[in-house]
Enzyme design. Structure first.
Site, PDB file in Angstrom:
ATOM      1  N   LYS A  63      45.149  -8.287  53.629  1.00 19.99           N
ATOM      2  CA  LYS A  63      44.609  -6.965  53.324  1.00 19.99           C
ATOM      3  C   LYS A  63      45.396  -5.863  54.039  1.00 19.99           C
ATOM      4  O   LYS A  63      45.755  -6.015  55.210  1.00 19.99           O
ATOM      5  CB  LYS A  63      43.128  -6.898  53.710  1.00 19.99           C
ATOM      6  CG  LYS A  63      42.265  -7.893  52.946  1.00 19.99           C
ATOM      7  CD  LYS A  63      40.814  -7.834  53.364  1.00 19.99           C
ATOM      8  CE  LYS A  63      39.969  -8.795  52.538  1.00 19.99           C
ATOM      9  NZ  LYS A  63      38.542  -8.748  52.923  1.00 19.99           N
ATOM     10  N   CYS A  91      26.936  -5.704  51.070  1.00 19.37           N
ATOM     11  CA  CYS A  91      27.640  -6.542  50.094  1.00 19.37           C
ATOM     12  C   CYS A  91      26.661  -6.938  48.988  1.00 19.37           C
ATOM     13  O   CYS A  91      25.454  -6.786  49.137  1.00 19.37           O
ATOM     14  CB  CYS A  91      28.216  -7.771  50.781  1.00 19.37           C
ATOM     15  SG  CYS A  91      26.959  -8.981  51.269  1.00 19.37           S
ATOM     16  N   ARG A  99      37.290  -8.376  39.415  1.00 23.50           N
ATOM     17  CA  ARG A  99      37.633  -7.134  40.117  1.00 23.50           C
ATOM     18  C   ARG A  99      38.856  -6.503  39.482  1.00 23.50           C
ATOM     19  O   ARG A  99      39.793  -7.194  39.099  1.00 23.50           O
ATOM     20  CB  ARG A  99      37.961  -7.402  41.591  1.00 23.50           C
ATOM     21  CG  ARG A  99      36.795  -7.805  42.435  1.00 23.50           C
ATOM     22  CD  ARG A  99      37.183  -7.846  43.905  1.00 23.50           C
ATOM     23  NE  ARG A  99      36.119  -8.452  44.686  1.00 23.50           N
ATOM     24  CZ  ARG A  99      36.285  -9.457  45.530  1.00 23.50           C
ATOM     25  NH1 ARG A  99      37.488  -9.970  45.715  1.00 23.50           N
ATOM     26  NH2 ARG A  99      35.266  -9.954  46.193  1.00 23.50           N
ATOM     27  N   CYS A 135      32.080  -9.135  54.188  1.00 22.78           N
ATOM     28  CA  CYS A 135      32.671  -8.311  53.130  1.00 22.78           C
ATOM     29  C   CYS A 135      32.347  -6.831  53.274  1.00 22.78           C
ATOM     30  O   CYS A 135      33.114  -5.984  52.825  1.00 22.78           O
ATOM     31  CB  CYS A 135      32.227  -8.818  51.758  1.00 22.78           C
ATOM     32  SG  CYS A 135      32.920 -10.429  51.329  1.00 22.78           S
ATOM     33  N   CYS A 165      26.454 -14.075  44.581  1.00 27.63           N
ATOM     34  CA  CYS A 165      27.431 -14.646  45.505  1.00 27.63           C
ATOM     35  C   CYS A 165      27.027 -16.052  45.926  1.00 27.63           C
ATOM     36  O   CYS A 165      25.912 -16.263  46.445  1.00 27.63           O
ATOM     37  CB  CYS A 165      27.591 -13.760  46.738  1.00 27.63           C
ATOM     38  SG  CYS A 165      28.784 -14.416  47.931  1.00 27.63           S
ATOM     39  N   ARG A 225      45.817  -8.092  48.611  1.00 32.52           N
ATOM     40  CA  ARG A 225      44.752  -7.593  47.742  1.00 32.52           C
ATOM     41  C   ARG A 225      44.842  -6.068  47.595  1.00 32.52           C
ATOM     42  O   ARG A 225      45.833  -5.469  47.981  1.00 32.52           O
ATOM     43  CB  ARG A 225      43.404  -8.048  48.275  1.00 32.52           C
ATOM     44  CG  ARG A 225      43.292  -9.586  48.290  1.00 32.52           C
ATOM     45  CD  ARG A 225      41.895 -10.056  48.531  1.00 32.52           C
ATOM     46  NE  ARG A 225      41.794 -11.515  48.477  1.00 32.52           N
ATOM     47  CZ  ARG A 225      40.644 -12.174  48.558  1.00 32.52           C
ATOM     48  NH1 ARG A 225      39.503 -11.500  48.695  1.00 32.52           N
ATOM     49  NH2 ARG A 225      40.619 -13.498  48.510  1.00 32.52           N
ATOM     50  N   LYS A 264      43.926 -14.853  52.107  1.00 30.07           N
ATOM     51  CA  LYS A 264      43.986 -13.463  51.650  1.00 30.07           C
ATOM     52  C   LYS A 264      44.666 -12.574  52.680  1.00 30.07           C
ATOM     53  O   LYS A 264      44.692 -12.870  53.879  1.00 30.07           O
ATOM     54  CB  LYS A 264      42.580 -12.950  51.359  1.00 30.07           C
ATOM     55  CG  LYS A 264      41.618 -13.010  52.537  1.00 30.07           C
ATOM     56  CD  LYS A 264      40.210 -12.690  52.083  1.00 30.07           C
ATOM     57  CE  LYS A 264      39.193 -12.938  53.205  1.00 30.07           C
ATOM     58  NZ  LYS A 264      37.812 -12.732  52.742  1.00 30.07           N
ATOM     59  N   CYS A 299      25.925 -13.020  54.382  1.00 32.99           N
ATOM     60  CA  CYS A 299      26.492 -14.197  55.052  1.00 32.99           C
ATOM     61  C   CYS A 299      27.482 -13.695  56.098  1.00 32.99           C
ATOM     62  O   CYS A 299      27.772 -12.496  56.166  1.00 32.99           O
ATOM     63  CB  CYS A 299      27.167 -15.124  54.037  1.00 32.99           C
ATOM     64  SG  CYS A 299      28.846 -14.629  53.563  1.00 32.99           S
TER      65      CYS A 299
END
Length: 587
Positions: free
Chosen positions: A232, A455, A81, A504, A461, A150, A230, A500
């Site tokens: 955000k 996603c 990314r 995301c 993935c 991120r 993470k 899943c």
């Protein structure tokens, strides 16, 4: 690390050990980059996430790989990314990324749900070439993934106003302030591959200094083990929540004064504790929307965010990565205790948030005037995938537009692309380039499809349990048919699919969420909102993919017959409730 004492030391996750021993995110990466193996060890892979890359394999080819006895038994590759604070990039940068996806990727590029760029299919042997080139064009992959702050999202509308300009400025300042300071990134990736000389690093070199007393000498904000998980951030306006700030660990809601050209941002409401990853089999996990936390005048918002982040750094759960996000700390402590600790770290009292609600979400699609005599065009790109396939040649169209018109660009929070600064006389040229390459204009999409996203899921993935991006277009065809049959074509609602439960594509605050539960089966969520300020709830579990549209058709029918005037689909479902909706729709 929770409130454990030294005599009752918690058992930390292996990832914490990897970070501790890594010498600030280096660890075994330098050795493994050149060891000739097709993949990385688990330790190196956890550290590489902080550098912006994940290891994946082509799950469609696993049987083939096993039969061919390839090393490791899988066709390994890397996903990388690139960070774009607020979604901003130049035409030259996009063209370079398109070159790279052809040279070392799988030939496609993806605009992500966090306004970034993602390229799949990069071999381990090409990883250094890719990241080196990204830095050379003035971008970075540093902290696109990993246990750090991120990519910072921001409403991408390119209107010429002090409010939007200041919001974008805040997004850039936040990303710069919270970027990791380790020199490992530049030592690993930012050297000319042929000469060994340093190339220009976006954001400068890693630093060994700190202005904070007793802070870590390399990472004054993160420390040597970085965050528990993470983190955000997103920036929005009350009338424009494109950045979906209630889904973020910290959302910044701009509070303004004045009207028209005199309108200015005077401060920000900070909204804390959003996050969507969950595991259905683990009751301890849950999705959460953020809670209004405090108000900061302009100039104090970054330091308040730093205090929040440091509290999460020091007290977030490092014993279980499933419960390591900020939302769990806020839930376990309660907002009052959490705020008291943040105020202690900030060294000041924090004002109560202003009573300013979210009232709109501008997807910035189609043609609009910028306010300076020029126009912008928001192009809908289904699920963010940029490719040339058959008569659909989006990648070639973008090359021609970037080469001919060279407009500044912005990626949106719905995986779409905005072309900025278009002169009035060039509008028809931009449209003709798109049409000649078989690319549908935004106006050619139904509203339902325009407000949908998915996603990547399979085949890349490793967490996906079923399809998402590849299944979504077909499911939207069926949903569109149900909507058209009922005459609901003009309704705006969000439909988001993931392969899943990690969320995301942010399915847990949308009007309709479809979350992968098993092969070709989904959990259906209803009752969220386009505004993004409310969680939805499970309507039905284990819905087969070929029954999704029919189940929604029953809901649409009941909605049309019983809605209040002007009521949205999500608001209607939320008001009606699960039990009444199930009864009305034949359960």
């Amino acid at each position: 690390m929770s409130d454990s004492t030294a005599n009752d030391a918690p058992t930390l996750t292996p990832v914490e050990g990897f970070k501790e021993a890594s010498d600030y995110l280096s660890g075994p990466i330098p050795t493994e980059l050149v060891n000739g193996e097709p993949n990385f060890t688990g330790e190196a892979m956890q550290l590489l996430k902080h550098h912006g890359t994940y290891e994946q394999d082509d799950r469609d080819r696993r049987k083939e790989a096993k039969a061919a006895q390839v090393p490791g038994g899988k066709y390994y590759s890397m996903m990388v990314r690139s960070v774009l604070p607020g979604g901003l990039l130049s035409s030259a940068q996009l063209m370079a990324q398109l070159d790279l996806c052809d040279e070392v990727g799988n030939g496609t590029l993806r605009f992500t749900t966090r306004q970034a760029i993602q390229v799949h299919g990069i071999l381990k042997t090409d990883l250094r070439k890719y990241i080196n080139r990204v830095v050379e064009i003035g971008q970075t992959t540093l902290a696109a993934c990993g246990d750090v702050c991120r990519n910072v999202m921001c409403s991408p509308l390119p209107v010429q106003s002090a409010v939007y300009n200041d919001m974008q400025d805040l997004a850039a300042r936040l990303k710069e302030h919270f970027k990791p300071r380790t020199g490992a990134y530049y030592e690993l990736w930012v050297t000319d591959i042929e000469t060994g000389e340093k190339t220009l690093a976006a954001g400068g070199e890693g630093t060994k200094t700190s202005g904070i007393k007793d802070a870590d000498p390399v990472e004054p904000i993160y420390g040597k083990t970085y965050l528990p998980r993470k983190f955000k951030l997103g920036v929005a306006l009350p009338e424009d929540n494109n950045a979906d700030i209630y889904s973020q660990d910290i959302g910044f809601l701009a509070i303004t004064d004045g009207v028209g050209a005199e309108r200015r941002i005077v401060g920000y409401n900070l909204i804390a504790g959003g996050g969507f990853g969950r595991t259905p089999s683990a009751a301890k996990t849950f999705a959460a929307v953020g809670q209004p936390f405090c108000y900061c005048p302009v100039g104090e918002e970054v330091s308040a965010a730093e205090a929040i982040m440091k509290v999460q750094r020091d007290f977030g759960d490092r014993t279980d990565r499933k419960t390591a996000r900020l939302k769990y700390l806020v839930a376990n402590w309660g907002l009052e205790k959490f705020k008291a600790k943040v105020e202690e770290y900030a060294g000041r009292d924090l004002a109560a948030p202003k009573e300013v609600p979210i009232v709109g979400h501008d997807d910035a699609m189609g043609w609009r005037e910028q306010g300076d005599g020029r126009w912008f065009y928001g192009l809908t790109i289904e699920n963010g995938r940029v490719k040339d396939e058959g008569s659909f040649r989006l990648k070639a169209a973008l090359r021609e537009i970037c080469g001919t018109l060279a407009p500044p660009l912005r990626v949106t929070g719905h995986q779409n692309l905005i072309f900025c600064d278009i002169e009035p006389g060039a509008r028809s040229l931009l449209e003709s380039i798109l049409k000649s390459h078989g690319v549908p204009l935004t106006e050619d999409f139904s509203l339902a499809r325009r407000w949908s996203m998915a996603c990547p899921a399979l085949p890349t993935c490793g967490l996906a349990v079923t399809e998402s991006e590849r299944a979504m277009p077909g499911i939207m065809d069926q949903i569109d048919a149900e909507i058209t049959k009922l005459g609901l074509d003009e309704e705006v609602f969000t439909t988001r699919m993931t392969g899943c439960p990690n969320g995301c594509a942010r399915p847990y605050n949308s009007d309709i969420g479809l979350v992968g539960r098993a092969k070709e089966k989904y959990t259906m969520f209803l009752g969220g909102s386009v505004l993004g300020h409310r969680l939805n709830w499970i309507y039905k579990d284990m819905v087969p993919a070929d029954e999704v549209a029919a189940e929604l058709g029953k809901v649409f029918t009941h909605f049309k017959a019983n809605r209040s005037e002007g009521e949205s689909l999500g608001d209607f479902c939320d008001r009606t409730g699960k039990d009444a909706l199930l009864t009305a729709c034949g359960e």
